[in-house]
Scaffold this motif. Sequence first.
Motif, PDB file in Angstrom:
ATOM      1  N   PHE A 100       0.855  -1.193   0.000  1.00 47.80           N
ATOM      2  CA  PHE A 100       0.000   0.000   0.000  1.00 47.80           C
ATOM      3  C   PHE A 100       0.888   1.240   0.000  1.00 47.80           C
ATOM      4  O   PHE A 100       2.064   1.181   0.365  1.00 47.80           O
ATOM      5  N   THR A 101       0.310   2.342  -0.391  1.00 49.02           N
ATOM      6  CA  THR A 101       0.955   3.632  -0.176  1.00 49.02           C
ATOM      7  C   THR A 101       0.129   4.394   0.858  1.00 49.02           C
ATOM      8  O   THR A 101      -1.095   4.249   0.920  1.00 49.02           O
ATOM      9  N   ARG A 102       0.828   5.170   1.675  1.00 50.26           N
ATOM     10  CA  ARG A 102       0.127   6.126   2.546  1.00 50.26           C
ATOM     11  C   ARG A 102       0.239   7.475   1.869  1.00 50.26           C
ATOM     12  O   ARG A 102       1.334   7.969   1.619  1.00 50.26           O
ATOM     13  N   ARG A 103      -0.910   8.033   1.534  1.00 50.96           N
ATOM     14  CA  ARG A 103      -0.943   9.253   0.742  1.00 50.96           C
ATOM     15  C   ARG A 103      -0.350  10.432   1.514  1.00 50.96           C
ATOM     16  O   ARG A 103      -0.531  10.550   2.721  1.00 50.96           O
ATOM     17  N   ALA A 104       0.344  11.297   0.778  1.00 51.86           N
ATOM     18  CA  ALA A 104       0.974  12.463   1.397  1.00 51.86           C
ATOM     19  C   ALA A 104      -0.073  13.328   2.088  1.00 51.86           C
ATOM     20  O   ALA A 104      -1.201  13.478   1.607  1.00 51.86           O
ATOM     21  N   GLN A 125      -4.375   8.808   3.882  1.00 52.09           N
ATOM     22  CA  GLN A 125      -5.057   7.513   3.852  1.00 52.09           C
ATOM     23  C   GLN A 125      -4.207   6.456   3.150  1.00 52.09           C
ATOM     24  O   GLN A 125      -3.372   6.754   2.306  1.00 52.09           O
ATOM     25  N   MET A 126      -4.484   5.215   3.529  1.00 54.02           N
ATOM     26  CA  MET A 126      -3.843   4.082   2.875  1.00 54.02           C
ATOM     27  C   MET A 126      -4.535   3.838   1.534  1.00 54.02           C
ATOM     28  O   MET A 126      -5.771   3.869   1.448  1.00 54.02           O
ATOM     29  N   SER A 127      -3.734   3.575   0.512  1.00 52.61           N
ATOM     30  CA  SER A 127      -4.318   3.337  -0.809  1.00 52.61           C
ATOM     31  C   SER A 127      -3.418   2.384  -1.583  1.00 52.61           C
ATOM     32  O   SER A 127      -2.291   2.103  -1.182  1.00 52.61           O
ATOM     33  N   PHE A 128      -3.943   1.894  -2.697  1.00 50.49           N
ATOM     34  CA  PHE A 128      -3.119   1.167  -3.649  1.00 50.49           C
ATOM     35  C   PHE A 128      -2.488   2.178  -4.598  1.00 50.49           C
ATOM     36  O   PHE A 128      -3.069   3.231  -4.864  1.00 50.49           O
ATOM     37  N   GLU A 186       4.597   7.268   2.472  1.00 56.43           N
ATOM     38  CA  GLU A 186       5.219   6.029   2.951  1.00 56.43           C
ATOM     39  C   GLU A 186       4.729   4.860   2.115  1.00 56.43           C
ATOM     40  O   GLU A 186       3.573   4.834   1.683  1.00 56.43           O
ATOM     41  N   ILE A 187       5.610   3.909   1.873  1.00 56.05           N
ATOM     42  CA  ILE A 187       5.235   2.638   1.255  1.00 56.05           C
ATOM     43  C   ILE A 187       5.132   1.602   2.366  1.00 56.05           C
ATOM     44  O   ILE A 187       6.044   1.458   3.171  1.00 56.05           O
ATOM     45  N   VAL A 188       4.007   0.897   2.422  1.00 57.38           N
ATOM     46  CA  VAL A 188       3.720  -0.021   3.520  1.00 57.38           C
ATOM     47  C   VAL A 188       3.404  -1.400   2.947  1.00 57.38           C
ATOM     48  O   VAL A 188       2.539  -1.527   2.074  1.00 57.38           O
ATOM     49  N   VAL A 189       4.088  -2.419   3.427  1.00 62.93           N
ATOM     50  CA  VAL A 189       3.857  -3.798   2.995  1.00 62.93           C
ATOM     51  C   VAL A 189       3.323  -4.576   4.192  1.00 62.93           C
ATOM     52  O   VAL A 189       3.993  -4.687   5.220  1.00 62.93           O
ATOM     53  N   HIS A 231      -7.236  -3.172  10.623  1.00 65.99           N
ATOM     54  CA  HIS A 231      -6.192  -2.574  11.459  1.00 65.99           C
ATOM     55  C   HIS A 231      -5.030  -3.568  11.545  1.00 65.99           C
ATOM     56  O   HIS A 231      -5.119  -4.570  12.265  1.00 65.99           O
ATOM     57  N   VAL A 232      -3.958  -3.304  10.805  1.00 63.70           N
ATOM     58  CA  VAL A 232      -2.818  -4.230  10.737  1.00 63.70           C
ATOM     59  C   VAL A 232      -1.530  -3.448  10.967  1.00 63.70           C
ATOM     60  O   VAL A 232      -1.270  -2.452  10.268  1.00 63.70           O
ATOM     61  N   ASP A 233      -0.748  -3.890  11.931  1.00 60.83           N
ATOM     62  CA  ASP A 233       0.573  -3.290  12.200  1.00 60.83           C
ATOM     63  C   ASP A 233       0.505  -1.766  12.333  1.00 60.83           C
ATOM     64  O   ASP A 233       1.314  -1.028  11.737  1.00 60.83           O
ATOM     65  N   ASP A 234      -0.465  -1.295  13.097  1.00 60.38           N
ATOM     66  CA  ASP A 234      -0.631   0.144  13.373  1.00 60.38           C
ATOM     67  C   ASP A 234      -1.074   0.960  12.159  1.00 60.38           C
ATOM     68  O   ASP A 234      -0.987   2.193  12.168  1.00 60.38           O
ATOM     69  N   TYR A 235      -1.531   0.305  11.110  1.00 60.13           N
ATOM     70  CA  TYR A 235      -2.097   0.990   9.954  1.00 60.13           C
ATOM     71  C   TYR A 235      -3.562   0.585   9.817  1.00 60.13           C
ATOM     72  O   TYR A 235      -3.932  -0.537  10.169  1.00 60.13           O
TER      73      TYR A 235
END
Length: 197
Positions: free
Chosen positions: A43-47, A56-59, A128-131, A162-166
């Motif tokens: 996922f990306t976390r939008r600026a 927000q978290m997004s693809f 941020e890039i989040v895996v 809600h996964v790993d604080d995201y």
Amino acid sequence: MTTRRFDLEPVATHTPTRVTDQSYEAAVLAPIIDRDGEDHVLFTRRADHLGEHPGQMSFPGGGRESEDETILETALREADEEIGLEPHTVELVGQLDDIRTVTEYGVTPFVGQIPDRVYEPDENEVAEIVVLPLSGFLDPDNFEYERRDHPYYGDIIIHYFHVDDYTVWGATGRMLVQLLELATSFEAPERIERSKY
């Protein structure tokens, strides 16, 4: 923790529902990474300074541009711009149902497998890039939902992972629910009328 894998055959054979009544077109890529023997989702976390859905978290993805010959090209171009994912390294799996957003976009989600490597965010768009591991999305303790009265679509369901604080929710949460329902044993506790919103 039990490692989990997607069964991607149902995604590959899924016939997606298209949305053609919105003002704008967009596409995203749901990238799947095999890491340490378990499937993960990128996922990306939008600026935070972005006007639409900041933080927000997004693809990876975005709006279709005039040079994009196909909507798939939009998804791959945007993923390259946002995280440095070279299009030729994507193993395309399939396509999910289009969704409508509150910003009058019809969004086409694609699913693809990508290499497990370091990706570089475009800091203008991506904070941020989040895996995140698939097992985290399949843990019922990490999932909740609520019903809301939407001003345009009436009674809708919002899903939260809600996964790993995201927290993944909103339009991305809707796409993730369909991916999980097609490719895992996950079942949303209440059905979404996908054609409605």
